[in-house]
Write a protein that holds these residues in place. Structure first.
Motif, PDB file in Angstrom:
ATOM      1  N   LYS A   2       0.818  -1.220   0.000  1.00 38.86           N
ATOM      2  CA  LYS A   2       0.000   0.000   0.000  1.00 38.86           C
ATOM      3  C   LYS A   2       0.847   1.262   0.000  1.00 38.86           C
ATOM      4  O   LYS A   2       0.529   2.242  -0.645  1.00 38.86           O
ATOM      5  CB  LYS A   2      -0.939  -0.012   1.199  1.00 38.86           C
ATOM      6  CG  LYS A   2      -2.173  -0.862   0.927  1.00 38.86           C
ATOM      7  CD  LYS A   2      -2.969  -1.132   2.177  1.00 38.86           C
ATOM      8  CE  LYS A   2      -4.155  -2.045   1.835  1.00 38.86           C
ATOM      9  NZ  LYS A   2      -4.767  -2.593   3.042  1.00 38.86           N
ATOM     10  N   ARG A   3       1.955   1.211   0.761  1.00 40.14           N
ATOM     11  CA  ARG A   3       2.826   2.388   0.808  1.00 40.14           C
ATOM     12  C   ARG A   3       3.451   2.677  -0.544  1.00 40.14           C
ATOM     13  O   ARG A   3       3.664   3.810  -0.899  1.00 40.14           O
ATOM     14  CB  ARG A   3       3.931   2.177   1.841  1.00 40.14           C
ATOM     15  CG  ARG A   3       3.462   2.557   3.224  1.00 40.14           C
ATOM     16  CD  ARG A   3       4.628   2.631   4.174  1.00 40.14           C
ATOM     17  NE  ARG A   3       4.196   2.108   5.444  1.00 40.14           N
ATOM     18  CZ  ARG A   3       4.803   1.153   6.093  1.00 40.14           C
ATOM     19  NH1 ARG A   3       5.899   0.622   5.616  1.00 40.14           N
ATOM     20  NH2 ARG A   3       4.335   0.727   7.224  1.00 40.14           N
ATOM     21  N   PHE A   6       1.015   4.486  -2.647  1.00 37.79           N
ATOM     22  CA  PHE A   6       0.925   5.868  -2.185  1.00 37.79           C
ATOM     23  C   PHE A   6       2.128   6.671  -2.683  1.00 37.79           C
ATOM     24  O   PHE A   6       2.000   7.771  -3.206  1.00 37.79           O
ATOM     25  CB  PHE A   6       0.874   5.872  -0.660  1.00 37.79           C
ATOM     26  CG  PHE A   6       0.692   7.247  -0.057  1.00 37.79           C
ATOM     27  CD1 PHE A   6       1.098   7.493   1.236  1.00 37.79           C
ATOM     28  CD2 PHE A   6       0.107   8.291  -0.782  1.00 37.79           C
ATOM     29  CE1 PHE A   6       0.919   8.744   1.801  1.00 37.79           C
ATOM     30  CE2 PHE A   6      -0.068   9.537  -0.221  1.00 37.79           C
ATOM     31  CZ  PHE A   6       0.348   9.768   1.074  1.00 37.79           C
ATOM     32  N   LEU A   7       3.297   6.080  -2.542  1.00 39.93           N
ATOM     33  CA  LEU A   7       4.518   6.764  -2.935  1.00 39.93           C
ATOM     34  C   LEU A   7       4.439   7.173  -4.399  1.00 39.93           C
ATOM     35  O   LEU A   7       4.718   8.302  -4.756  1.00 39.93           O
ATOM     36  CB  LEU A   7       5.708   5.823  -2.717  1.00 39.93           C
ATOM     37  CG  LEU A   7       7.097   6.421  -2.888  1.00 39.93           C
ATOM     38  CD1 LEU A   7       7.297   7.587  -1.931  1.00 39.93           C
ATOM     39  CD2 LEU A   7       8.164   5.358  -2.634  1.00 39.93           C
ATOM     40  N   SER A   9       1.737   7.626  -6.287  1.00 42.35           N
ATOM     41  CA  SER A   9       0.760   8.674  -6.563  1.00 42.35           C
ATOM     42  C   SER A   9       1.241  10.008  -6.001  1.00 42.35           C
ATOM     43  O   SER A   9       1.021  11.062  -6.575  1.00 42.35           O
ATOM     44  CB  SER A   9      -0.619   8.307  -6.006  1.00 42.35           C
ATOM     45  OG  SER A   9      -0.504   7.965  -4.646  1.00 42.35           O
ATOM     46  N   ALA A  10       1.943   9.953  -4.869  1.00 41.11           N
ATOM     47  CA  ALA A  10       2.453  11.184  -4.275  1.00 41.11           C
ATOM     48  C   ALA A  10       3.512  11.797  -5.192  1.00 41.11           C
ATOM     49  O   ALA A  10       3.531  13.003  -5.422  1.00 41.11           O
ATOM     50  CB  ALA A  10       3.058  10.906  -2.905  1.00 41.11           C
ATOM     51  N   ALA A  17       5.194  17.048  -2.635  1.00 38.78           N
ATOM     52  CA  ALA A  17       5.276  15.606  -2.400  1.00 38.78           C
ATOM     53  C   ALA A  17       6.682  15.093  -2.678  1.00 38.78           C
ATOM     54  O   ALA A  17       7.186  14.230  -1.965  1.00 38.78           O
ATOM     55  CB  ALA A  17       4.280  14.858  -3.269  1.00 38.78           C
ATOM     56  N   ALA A  21       8.941  12.742  -0.257  1.00 36.73           N
ATOM     57  CA  ALA A  21       9.210  11.365  -0.676  1.00 36.73           C
ATOM     58  C   ALA A  21      10.497  10.761  -0.112  1.00 36.73           C
ATOM     59  O   ALA A  21      10.469   9.637   0.378  1.00 36.73           O
ATOM     60  CB  ALA A  21       9.201  11.270  -2.195  1.00 36.73           C
ATOM     61  N   ILE A  24      10.192   9.059   3.321  1.00 32.01           N
ATOM     62  CA  ILE A  24       9.619   7.705   3.282  1.00 32.01           C
ATOM     63  C   ILE A  24      10.669   6.714   2.774  1.00 32.01           C
ATOM     64  O   ILE A  24      10.917   5.686   3.374  1.00 32.01           O
ATOM     65  CB  ILE A  24       8.414   7.640   2.310  1.00 32.01           C
ATOM     66  CG1 ILE A  24       7.203   8.304   2.909  1.00 32.01           C
ATOM     67  CG2 ILE A  24       8.110   6.185   1.946  1.00 32.01           C
ATOM     68  CD1 ILE A  24       6.333   7.381   3.717  1.00 32.01           C
ATOM     69  N   GLN A  26      13.725   6.833   2.823  1.00 28.02           N
ATOM     70  CA  GLN A  26      14.792   6.612   3.788  1.00 28.02           C
ATOM     71  C   GLN A  26      14.343   5.679   4.915  1.00 28.02           C
ATOM     72  O   GLN A  26      15.087   4.816   5.337  1.00 28.02           O
ATOM     73  CB  GLN A  26      15.183   7.957   4.388  1.00 28.02           C
ATOM     74  CG  GLN A  26      16.631   8.063   4.719  1.00 28.02           C
ATOM     75  CD  GLN A  26      16.986   9.478   5.137  1.00 28.02           C
ATOM     76  OE1 GLN A  26      16.145  10.235   5.602  1.00 28.02           O
ATOM     77  NE2 GLN A  26      18.244   9.825   4.988  1.00 28.02           N
ATOM     78  N   SER A  27      13.123   5.861   5.405  1.00 27.25           N
ATOM     79  CA  SER A  27      12.711   5.069   6.564  1.00 27.25           C
ATOM     80  C   SER A  27      12.197   3.686   6.162  1.00 27.25           C
ATOM     81  O   SER A  27      12.241   2.767   6.954  1.00 27.25           O
ATOM     82  CB  SER A  27      11.679   5.826   7.394  1.00 27.25           C
ATOM     83  OG  SER A  27      10.413   5.751   6.788  1.00 27.25           O
ATOM     84  N   ALA A  28      11.700   3.533   4.950  1.00 27.55           N
ATOM     85  CA  ALA A  28      11.207   2.215   4.530  1.00 27.55           C
ATOM     86  C   ALA A  28      11.508   1.951   3.060  1.00 27.55           C
ATOM     87  O   ALA A  28      10.597   1.761   2.260  1.00 27.55           O
ATOM     88  CB  ALA A  28       9.717   2.103   4.818  1.00 27.55           C
ATOM     89  N   ASP A  59       7.868  -9.874   6.857  1.00 27.27           N
ATOM     90  CA  ASP A  59       6.591  -9.557   7.513  1.00 27.27           C
ATOM     91  C   ASP A  59       6.697  -8.313   8.393  1.00 27.27           C
ATOM     92  O   ASP A  59       5.774  -7.511   8.466  1.00 27.27           O
ATOM     93  CB  ASP A  59       6.128 -10.737   8.387  1.00 27.27           C
ATOM     94  CG  ASP A  59       5.621 -11.909   7.554  1.00 27.27           C
ATOM     95  OD1 ASP A  59       5.467 -11.743   6.328  1.00 27.27           O
ATOM     96  OD2 ASP A  59       5.399 -12.982   8.140  1.00 27.27           O
ATOM     97  N   LEU A  60       7.829  -8.176   9.071  1.00 28.95           N
ATOM     98  CA  LEU A  60       7.993  -7.070  10.023  1.00 28.95           C
ATOM     99  C   LEU A  60       8.302  -5.749   9.324  1.00 28.95           C
ATOM    100  O   LEU A  60       8.333  -4.701   9.955  1.00 28.95           O
ATOM    101  CB  LEU A  60       9.099  -7.397  11.037  1.00 28.95           C
ATOM    102  CG  LEU A  60       8.774  -8.522  12.039  1.00 28.95           C
ATOM    103  CD1 LEU A  60      10.007  -8.895  12.855  1.00 28.95           C
ATOM    104  CD2 LEU A  60       7.630  -8.103  12.971  1.00 28.95           C
ATOM    105  N   ASP A  62       6.674  -5.054   6.337  1.00 26.43           N
ATOM    106  CA  ASP A  62       5.591  -4.922   5.354  1.00 26.43           C
ATOM    107  C   ASP A  62       6.059  -5.289   3.949  1.00 26.43           C
ATOM    108  O   ASP A  62       5.655  -4.666   2.963  1.00 26.43           O
ATOM    109  CB  ASP A  62       5.083  -3.472   5.364  1.00 26.43           C
ATOM    110  CG  ASP A  62       3.578  -3.426   5.664  1.00 26.43           C
ATOM    111  OD1 ASP A  62       2.945  -4.497   5.725  1.00 26.43           O
ATOM    112  OD2 ASP A  62       3.048  -2.321   5.839  1.00 26.43           O
TER     113      ASP A  62
END
Lengths: 364, 364
Positions: A2-3, A6-7, A9-10, A17, A21, A24, A26-28, A59-60, A62
């Motif tokens: 899902k992220r 979003f990324l 479309s952003a 945006a 970006a 995000i 960087q963190s995931a 899993d942890l 996503d």
């Protein structure tokens, strides 16, 4: 997933945006790593522990951090897993650090060494006895970071063609026996052989070897040793509990976002519990099957074990005198074990002893 | 935090971003839960395990899912933790399910019951022996979901003013002893007392009780029993390994995003390993301190243990006959234990026995 949607479309919005970006990303970020295993798929609980670990990390995060495991030989041979991580050929390995005693015997202490700790003591030492820090310091110099990521429990003393009544019965035996235990066994007149798992059965069948230690009932059964040899010896003085590690290239590991590092650390810890639980559930059933096919469970006589122990002490004394890093970790573990063994022999060991004694009553 | 910043700036853009926003909010919403503990902060390893678990969940969700633990009594009394979760007063509890045997003795089997499994067998049963599914099915009817989230290891048999030579020495003793063990002890003439931890020492000092079982050396030392009583008995037939659980309101749990459920599951599993490792590191040191202050470690004579066991079997027989859910889980565990004990007594137990025998040589 899902992220990622979003990324996209952003990003399509541009401007504001686009500034957000990278935060995000960087963190995931989406990351794919390759993990070379020292094990073939046939050792399915151990190979499966690597799969379980990778699944947890995915899993942890996503599904953002994907670690793909490859069986021994698919990228590099099983015993070159550590080298492949050090050189950056792969980012990760699933391996037993005791396989690298040829580089430095200290590796053995981080994983399993003859007459050393059992799994509970290993966990206590690693997680609350200073062992994790000490291991990380040792491995940092090897340009890797590693977390315990599985434990087999005690490995068995081996399959022998003839009865072992005294330590002299070991003399001259051609035995497949790995690591430091091989060095120790050779001091007792054993002729240690290094043989890859797939080649052990044929060697045993054609009489090229007289004895073999591999893992325990669940894995040994699959290699079919019991079709040739019926005497199965315990305890496995050479490995009271064998820790396997997830090993990671230090530089690559340091580049990970904190969340991914944490996912690796905690997934490894959960895998350590899961793999031992898995062996503890499967080994009893395998041993029952082996016994029903004529295998005779034998215990090494105490005098034999104490002779091997004395020889082991002599061997360790030499290493302590010649290798300062080995000496530091060895003395630290021995100090820890002294307290732990003193305690366990009046505590949990007594509970187990009591339960074994109730057996006669229960089965009446 | 970074994701929140992004979310804000994305929302500020309106339009397309607003369509995407719920996807993010759904997959990583900010959630705060309260977790009531059954333990005071003074039982610091156990209370600390709840803290450790909550910290892992937060770390694994980038600080999005915050579980705040409260000590016993801060929200509800320690033994009402399960009720508070069932009623929705709090979303979570950190508790020992064996505390709820008054509601149903089956709770005991999910946590610790007299003459049942040790920690390794418990893990094997839960994670690879069908125990997790069976426990979840039982708890679903109680409107909660729970994961093992810590283990104390064997708890000790207790502090006794007089020597226990035969089972008759138990007759008439006023003993602080909890749960099903209290029922069993009363069949042997013990007068079981339920006393909150903080009140045990004064009761012992003024002679209101003759004996007490609480946890083990590390915790018992802090309550000061050794200042009044010197005989410390092992093994703790009543608890071979006590599992504590993270317990969650079923409805609230089901509303969580999959990532947060996974974080709870894996953080619990990692905590189970960590807490036992913590006790295994600290209990030996505590026992050494107690011994240096005059405490005498005593082992229950085997005949005494076997008499208690026979009484326990009679007690279980009654429960099996009257409680079908208890019967199902009990028989399942006993079948599992039979195989596990058969195996361990020729495997890892022999390794431990060998190591205890080397002690004389090592300490030379």
């Amino acid at each position: 997933m899902k992220r990622r949607v979003f990324l996209k479309s952003a990003l399509a919005l541009g401007g504001t945006a686009a500034i957000a970006a990278p935060a995000i990303a960087q963190s995931a970020p989406q990351i794919r790593w390759r993990m070379t295993s020292s094990f073939p798929k046939s050792v399915d609980i151990t190979f499966g522990a690597g799969e379980y670990f990778a699944k947890l990390v995915s899993d942890l995060t996503d599904g953002k951090f994907v670690i793909q495991q490859f069986a021994a030989g698919e990228i590099v041979p099983g015993l070159q897993a550590l080298d492949a991580v050090q050189s950056g050929t792969v980012e990760a390995a699933y391996t037993g650090l005791l396989f690298y005693v040829g580089k430095d015997p200290t590796y053995s202490l981080t994983s399993s060494a003859p007459f050393m700790m059992n799994p509970r003591a290993q966990n206590a030492w690693y997680y609350h006895g200073g062992g994790m820090t000490m291991t990380h310091e040792f491995l940092r110099k090897q340009k890797v970071v590693a977390y315990p990521c599985g434990n087999t429990g005690m490995q068995w003393g081996g399959w022998f063609k003839k009865e072992i009544k005294t330590v002299d019965d070991l003399r001259g035996l051609k035995m497949r026996i790995a690591g430091l235990a091989g060095n120790i066994a050779s001091r007792l007149g054993v002729v240690p052989q290094q043989i890859a798992p797939g080649d052990i059965y044929p060697a045993l069948e054609r009489g090229a070897i007289d004895a073999v230690e591999y893992i325990g009932p669940y894995d040994d059964e699959k290699l079919g040793f019991h079709k040739v040899v019926q005497r199965y010896y315990s305890p496995g003085w050479q490995e009271g509990g064998t820790i396997f590690h997830g090993v990671f290239n230090l530089e690559k590991f340091n580049e990970l976002p904190p969340l991914y590092k944490k996912a690796i650390e905690i997934a490894s810890q959960a895998t350590t519990l899961d793999m031992l639980a898995h062996y503890d559930a499967k080994n009893p059933e395998a041993l029952q099957r082996l016994i029903s096919q004529g295998v005779q469970v034998s215990l090494f006589p105490n005098e034999v074990l104490m002779k091997i122990f004395e020889e082991t002490e002599g061997f360790y004394k030499g290493l302590v005198g010649s290798n300062p890093e080995f000496a530091t970790m060895f003395n630290h573990q021995r100090e820890f074990m002294k307290k732990s063994n003193m305690y366990q022999q009046v505590a949990d060991f007594q509970y187990d002893l009591m339960m074994f004694r109730t057996k006669r009553i229960v089965s009446q």
